[in-house]
Write a protein that holds these residues in place. Structure first.
Motif, mmCIF file in Angstrom:
data_model
loop_
_atom_site.group_PDB
_atom_site.id
_atom_site.type_symbol
_atom_site.label_atom_id
_atom_site.label_comp_id
_atom_site.label_asym_id
_atom_site.label_seq_id
_atom_site.Cartn_x
_atom_site.Cartn_y
_atom_site.Cartn_z
ATOM 1 N N ARG A 24 -7.163 54.498 -15.389
ATOM 2 C CA ARG A 24 -6.086 54.495 -14.400
ATOM 3 C C ARG A 24 -6.324 53.431 -13.330
ATOM 4 N NH1 ARG A 24 -6.427 60.275 -12.632
ATOM 5 N NH2 ARG A 24 -4.746 59.785 -11.199
ATOM 6 N N ALA A 25 -7.576 53.238 -12.941
ATOM 7 C CA ALA A 25 -7.894 52.200 -11.954
ATOM 8 C C ALA A 25 -7.564 50.827 -12.513
ATOM 9 C CB ALA A 25 -9.364 52.283 -11.553
ATOM 10 N N ARG A 26 -7.928 50.579 -13.757
ATOM 11 C CA ARG A 26 -7.688 49.274 -14.384
ATOM 12 C C ARG A 26 -6.203 48.983 -14.519
ATOM 13 N NH1 ARG A 26 -6.562 45.081 -16.352
ATOM 14 N NH2 ARG A 26 -7.926 43.630 -17.440
ATOM 15 N N GLU A 27 -5.398 50.014 -14.745
ATOM 16 C CA GLU A 27 -3.948 49.833 -14.862
ATOM 17 C C GLU A 27 -3.313 49.346 -13.559
ATOM 18 O OE1 GLU A 27 -2.698 53.683 -16.259
ATOM 19 O OE2 GLU A 27 -3.221 53.226 -18.340
ATOM 20 N N LEU A 28 -4.027 49.485 -12.449
ATOM 21 C CA LEU A 28 -3.506 49.079 -11.143
ATOM 22 C C LEU A 28 -3.815 47.622 -10.802
ATOM 23 C CD1 LEU A 28 -4.380 52.327 -9.158
ATOM 24 C CD2 LEU A 28 -2.142 51.617 -10.043
ATOM 25 N N GLY A 29 -4.523 46.924 -11.688
ATOM 26 C CA GLY A 29 -4.866 45.534 -11.411
ATOM 27 C C GLY A 29 -5.124 44.743 -12.680
ATOM 28 N N GLU A 81 -18.693 45.461 2.457
ATOM 29 C CA GLU A 81 -19.396 44.280 1.936
ATOM 30 C C GLU A 81 -19.095 44.077 0.451
ATOM 31 O OE1 GLU A 81 -24.003 43.112 0.999
ATOM 32 O OE2 GLU A 81 -23.606 44.192 2.874
ATOM 33 N N TYR A 82 -19.137 45.156 -0.331
ATOM 34 C CA TYR A 82 -18.854 45.057 -1.763
ATOM 35 C C TYR A 82 -17.417 44.587 -2.011
ATOM 36 C CZ TYR A 82 -23.129 47.874 -2.276
ATOM 37 O OH TYR A 82 -24.422 48.340 -2.223
ATOM 38 N N ILE A 83 -16.487 45.086 -1.211
ATOM 39 C CA ILE A 83 -15.081 44.684 -1.345
ATOM 40 C C ILE A 83 -14.938 43.190 -1.084
ATOM 41 C CG2 ILE A 83 -12.815 44.881 -0.227
ATOM 42 C CD1 ILE A 83 -13.531 47.932 0.078
ATOM 43 N N ARG A 84 -15.601 42.706 -0.054
ATOM 44 C CA ARG A 84 -15.532 41.272 0.277
ATOM 45 C C ARG A 84 -16.187 40.409 -0.815
ATOM 46 N NH1 ARG A 84 -17.124 43.168 5.520
ATOM 47 N NH2 ARG A 84 -15.340 43.219 6.899
ATOM 48 N N VAL A 85 -17.386 40.802 -1.235
ATOM 49 C CA VAL A 85 -18.136 40.027 -2.240
ATOM 50 C C VAL A 85 -17.339 39.898 -3.543
ATOM 51 C CG1 VAL A 85 -20.170 40.106 -3.769
ATOM 52 C CG2 VAL A 85 -20.431 40.467 -1.310
ATOM 53 N N HIS A 86 -16.659 40.967 -3.935
ATOM 54 C CA HIS A 86 -15.928 40.973 -5.203
ATOM 55 C C HIS A 86 -14.449 40.619 -5.027
ATOM 56 C CE1 HIS A 86 -19.341 42.344 -7.538
ATOM 57 N NE2 HIS A 86 -19.628 43.137 -6.513
ATOM 58 N N ASN A 87 -14.073 40.286 -3.789
ATOM 59 C CA ASN A 87 -12.698 39.862 -3.486
ATOM 60 C C ASN A 87 -11.670 40.880 -3.994
ATOM 61 O OD1 ASN A 87 -10.797 38.162 -2.345
ATOM 62 N ND2 ASN A 87 -10.514 37.012 -4.241
ATOM 63 N N ALA A 88 -11.947 42.150 -3.756
ATOM 64 C CA ALA A 88 -11.070 43.225 -4.231
ATOM 65 C C ALA A 88 -9.862 43.388 -3.314
ATOM 66 C CB ALA A 88 -11.846 44.535 -4.320
ATOM 67 N N GLN A 89 -8.712 43.595 -3.928
ATOM 68 C CA GLN A 89 -7.492 43.856 -3.180
ATOM 69 C C GLN A 89 -7.153 45.347 -3.138
ATOM 70 O OE1 GLN A 89 -7.150 41.231 -5.834
ATOM 71 N NE2 GLN A 89 -8.037 39.974 -4.228
ATOM 72 N N LEU A 90 -7.851 46.137 -3.971
ATOM 73 C CA LEU A 90 -7.558 47.564 -4.063
ATOM 74 C C LEU A 90 -8.843 48.347 -4.306
ATOM 75 C CD1 LEU A 90 -5.568 49.975 -4.401
ATOM 76 C CD2 LEU A 90 -5.371 49.333 -6.799
ATOM 77 N N LEU A 91 -9.065 49.368 -3.494
ATOM 78 C CA LEU A 91 -10.165 50.320 -3.686
ATOM 79 C C LEU A 91 -9.568 51.584 -4.263
ATOM 80 C CD1 LEU A 91 -13.019 51.564 -3.287
ATOM 81 C CD2 LEU A 91 -12.288 52.156 -0.961
ATOM 82 N N VAL A 92 -10.095 52.036 -5.401
ATOM 83 C CA VAL A 92 -9.658 53.278 -6.030
ATOM 84 C C VAL A 92 -10.817 54.262 -5.997
ATOM 85 C CG1 VAL A 92 -8.976 54.361 -8.212
ATOM 86 C CG2 VAL A 92 -7.961 52.187 -7.532
ATOM 87 N N MET A 93 -10.517 55.472 -5.503
ATOM 88 C CA MET A 93 -11.514 56.543 -5.474
ATOM 89 C C MET A 93 -10.851 57.833 -5.942
ATOM 90 S SD MET A 93 -14.330 55.108 -4.405
ATOM 91 C CE MET A 93 -15.379 56.513 -4.057
ATOM 92 N N GLY A 94 -11.665 58.780 -6.390
ATOM 93 C CA GLY A 94 -11.150 60.104 -6.744
ATOM 94 C C GLY A 94 -10.681 60.821 -5.500
ATOM 95 N N ASP A 95 -9.734 61.743 -5.669
ATOM 96 C CA ASP A 95 -9.162 62.414 -4.503
ATOM 97 C C ASP A 95 -10.119 63.391 -3.817
ATOM 98 O OD1 ASP A 95 -9.056 64.521 -6.339
ATOM 99 O OD2 ASP A 95 -6.882 64.775 -6.194
ATOM 100 N N ASP A 96 -11.299 63.605 -4.406
ATOM 101 C CA ASP A 96 -12.315 64.392 -3.707
ATOM 102 C C ASP A 96 -12.861 63.607 -2.505
ATOM 103 O OD1 ASP A 96 -13.336 62.722 -5.795
ATOM 104 O OD2 ASP A 96 -15.279 63.721 -5.674
#
Length: 130
Positions: A24-29, A81-96
């Motif tokens: 599901r995360a991969r489908e978003l990008g 830091e991880y978001i910046r290093v990997h140039n991520a536009q979207l963070l996906v986490m479980g709803d927990d």
């Protein structure tokens, strides 16, 4: 246009819930980058070492067809830091984790996905013990 999605997890005793959230995360990008908790981080979060070692868990996650890149997550405090290093536009986490990463919304979009019902690593481990 490329859209990098990033997610994080321990991914111990890999199960269908793990597979579904990665899918599901991969489908978003267009790319999915996954931070796998180090053994030390896993211990600090859960009070026990994972069943599978960090290197084994990284190999398992890197073999999943939805995953484009894997790295070691050493600290919960380094998400920005991880978001910046990997140039991520979207963070996906479980709803927990709902609401726990809203402070990162200035860096990227944050989405919390519903977990797969009735599946958890902790429950699987407890069942195996019994």
């Amino acid at each position: 246009m490329s859209r990098v999605v990033i997610t994080f997890g321990t991914f111990d005793v890999f199960h269908l819930g793990h597979l579904r959230i990665l899918q599901r995360a991969r489908e978003l990008g267009t790319r999915l980058v996954v931070g796998v908790s180090t053994d030390a981080l896993s211990y600090s979060k859960k009070g026990r070492l994972p069943i599978y070692s960090e290197s084994e868990r990284m190999e398992i996650i890197s073999s999943v067809k939805y995953v484009d890149d894997v790295f070691s997550e050493e600290s919960l405090d380094k998400k920005s830091e991880y978001i910046r290093v990997h140039n991520a536009q979207l963070l996906v986490m479980g709803d927990d984790w709902y609401g726990k990463f809203d402070e990162i919304k200035h860096l990227c979009e944050v989405v919390y996905l519903a977990r797969t019902p009735s599946i958890s690593t902790t429950a699987i481990i407890e069942k195996m013990k019994n």
